[in-house]
Design an enzyme around this catalytic site. Structure first.
Site, PDB file in Angstrom:
ATOM      1  N   ASP A  67       0.859  -1.184   0.000  1.00 41.18           N
ATOM      2  CA  ASP A  67       0.000   0.000   0.000  1.00 41.18           C
ATOM      3  C   ASP A  67       0.900   1.240   0.000  1.00 41.18           C
ATOM      4  O   ASP A  67       1.310   1.689   1.051  1.00 41.18           O
ATOM      5  CB  ASP A  67      -0.909  -0.029   1.226  1.00 41.18           C
ATOM      6  CG  ASP A  67      -1.932   1.077   1.264  1.00 41.18           C
ATOM      7  OD1 ASP A  67      -2.016   1.853   0.295  1.00 41.18           O
ATOM      8  OD2 ASP A  67      -2.648   1.170   2.278  1.00 41.18           O
ATOM      9  N   GLU A 118      -1.017  10.383   0.078  1.00 39.92           N
ATOM     10  CA  GLU A 118      -2.362   9.812  -0.017  1.00 39.92           C
ATOM     11  C   GLU A 118      -2.874   9.392   1.349  1.00 39.92           C
ATOM     12  O   GLU A 118      -4.054   9.583   1.668  1.00 39.92           O
ATOM     13  CB  GLU A 118      -2.343   8.605  -0.972  1.00 39.92           C
ATOM     14  CG  GLU A 118      -3.723   8.043  -1.306  1.00 39.92           C
ATOM     15  CD  GLU A 118      -4.201   6.926  -0.375  1.00 39.92           C
ATOM     16  OE1 GLU A 118      -5.345   6.470  -0.543  1.00 39.92           O
ATOM     17  OE2 GLU A 118      -3.438   6.523   0.533  1.00 39.92           O
ATOM     18  N   GLU A 119      -1.993   8.823   2.160  1.00 44.61           N
ATOM     19  CA  GLU A 119      -2.415   8.238   3.431  1.00 44.61           C
ATOM     20  C   GLU A 119      -2.875   9.266   4.459  1.00 44.61           C
ATOM     21  O   GLU A 119      -3.447   8.905   5.485  1.00 44.61           O
ATOM     22  CB  GLU A 119      -1.278   7.394   4.031  1.00 44.61           C
ATOM     23  CG  GLU A 119      -0.903   6.164   3.214  1.00 44.61           C
ATOM     24  CD  GLU A 119      -1.960   5.070   3.230  1.00 44.61           C
ATOM     25  OE1 GLU A 119      -3.012   5.259   3.870  1.00 44.61           O
ATOM     26  OE2 GLU A 119      -1.742   4.031   2.594  1.00 44.61           O
ATOM     27  N   ASP A 140      -4.649   0.890  -6.498  1.00 46.46           N
ATOM     28  CA  ASP A 140      -4.299   0.821  -5.077  1.00 46.46           C
ATOM     29  C   ASP A 140      -4.512  -0.604  -4.597  1.00 46.46           C
ATOM     30  O   ASP A 140      -4.870  -1.493  -5.378  1.00 46.46           O
ATOM     31  CB  ASP A 140      -5.179   1.814  -4.298  1.00 46.46           C
ATOM     32  CG  ASP A 140      -4.521   2.356  -3.041  1.00 46.46           C
ATOM     33  OD1 ASP A 140      -3.769   1.601  -2.365  1.00 46.46           O
ATOM     34  OD2 ASP A 140      -4.744   3.533  -2.697  1.00 46.46           O
ATOM     35  N   HIS A 194      -1.868  -1.994   6.033  1.00 51.89           N
ATOM     36  CA  HIS A 194      -1.621  -1.094   7.174  1.00 51.89           C
ATOM     37  C   HIS A 194      -1.021  -1.864   8.349  1.00 51.89           C
ATOM     38  O   HIS A 194      -1.414  -1.703   9.506  1.00 51.89           O
ATOM     39  CB  HIS A 194      -2.888  -0.341   7.580  1.00 51.89           C
ATOM     40  CG  HIS A 194      -3.226   0.783   6.641  1.00 51.89           C
ATOM     41  ND1 HIS A 194      -3.581   2.039   7.067  1.00 51.89           N
ATOM     42  CD2 HIS A 194      -3.209   0.853   5.289  1.00 51.89           C
ATOM     43  CE1 HIS A 194      -3.798   2.822   6.015  1.00 51.89           C
ATOM     44  NE2 HIS A 194      -3.571   2.111   4.921  1.00 51.89           N
TER      45      HIS A 194
END
Length: 361
Positions: free
Chosen positions: A182, A214-215, A237, A325
């Protein structure tokens, strides 16, 4: 040990690169290395997103393929007098996956190894032991005996802290395990789509983009889309793999190996129906597997891109991935390769007339 082919070498370099939100230089340089041979021009915007332009028809529509460069991680906020490091999460983290995990603190003097710690359970009351440790009660131990020693190591507030994990091809060699899937897999898809278009007369201008931040709010997608002003956009993604024990199809539909996921809905956007139908019709025509998913929460760069200027028809295409994550995630190589094939075939058909029909039908 598995011999790495050229694709696996690229994936290893991309995932090994250290780059949390706001610190994307290292993965950006890796992406630039691999995408430049297939682009006419490569630039970086003011926020740090990489934009690679490949012109087929200079008068054709602009097609944007965006994967984000940043990964989830941490930032040093303070060092106490005993040398323990306090930190801020950057991106979403679940406390259960953090404790006792190795991290790399990226300092001006080089990388420093640390481990995430907390009070040991042996000294906690029984009722407290049953609860998850809160992130605010965690720290990073870099083996320093004092604030001064940690500073001598090079550790300073603001330094990025990155999960440590070695890229691994599993016994089933289709299964790939790494940190930062990711979303370095999205960056790899953008690279390989441009590569697939080498020597073809695609009727448009294609932009392969590695977005920044992005996160923490889809920020680089916004700035890069404002620069490009695309007519059509794809965010590539990771998605949720719902094929592990305990997950029902009501919770997540995605299965590793069943093809790229076509996202119908997430918290950041409702996918453009005309574009979605065009993509799935193309997949059916070429026998490329795909699967649908819809998510009540989360989002991708499409969420920012589709709101650019007068609005951009956009679609998120994701790779079903386990354990996102966290320090290590797993995906299936076939899904990645089929996503590249699908997007390349779609782009070959996106001339001005087709884009106009998709947009205004």
């Amino acid at each position: 040990m598995t011999q790495l082919d050229d694709t696996l070498k690229m994936l290893k370099e991309l995932t090994d690169a250290k780059g949390i939100s706001g610190n994307e230089r290292e993965p950006r340089e890796v992406m630039k290395k691999y995408i430049s041979p297939h682009a006419d021009e490569v630039i970086t915007d003011g926020l740090g997103s990489l934009i690679a332009k490949k012109t087929g028809d200079a008068n054709g529509p602009k097609i944007m393929i965006a994967g984000h460069l940043d990964e989830v991680g941490f930032m040093v906020t303070n060092i106490d007098d005993k040398g323990f490091i306090r930190f801020q999460t950057v991106g979403g983290w679940w406390p259960q996956v953090m404790l006792a995990q190795r991290v790399t603190i990226v300092t001006s003097k080089g990388d420093v190894t640390g481990i995430i710690g907390s009070k040991p359970p042996h000294i906690l009351p029984a009722d407290v032991r049953k609860k998850s440790v809160e992130i605010k009660d965690m720290f990073i131990d870099a083996g320093a005996s004092s604030r001064e020693e940690a500073t001598e190591f090079g550790v300073r507030p603001g330094d990025q802290v990155v999960p440590y994990f070695e890229f691994s091809v599993m016994k089933n060699e289709k299964m790939l395990l790494a940190k930062a899937w990711d979303n370095r897999i999205g960056c790899a898809i953008a690279i390989d789509v441009l590569k697939q278009l080498d020597g073809t007369n695609h009727p448009n201008i294609v932009y392969g983009v590695g977005t920044a931040q992005e996160e923490v709010g889809l920020r680089g997608a916004r700035t890069s889309a404002q620069l490009i002003k695309p007519d059509i956009a794809f965010a590539v993604d990771v998605g949720v793999a719902g094929d592990t024990p305990g997950i029902t199809e009501r919770e997540a539909l995605g299965k590793m190996g069943d093809g790229p996921q076509i996202i119908l809905y997430d918290a950041s956007m409702v996918s453009h129906k005309g574009l979605r139908d065009f993509v799935t019709d193309t997949a059916d025509e070429h026998g490329i597997p795909y699967q649908f998913d819809a998510l009540a929460g989360g989002g991708t760069d499409s969420g920012a891109i589709h709101l650019t200027a007068n609005g951009v028809p956009a679609l998120s295409i994701t790779i079903a991935t386990r354990y996102i994550h966290s320090h290590a995630a797993m995906l299936h190589r076939d899904d990645y390769e089929n996503a590249v094939k699908l997007i390349a075939e779609v782009i070959k058909k996106l001339d001005r007339e087709t884009v106009s029909k998709i947009t205004f039908d």
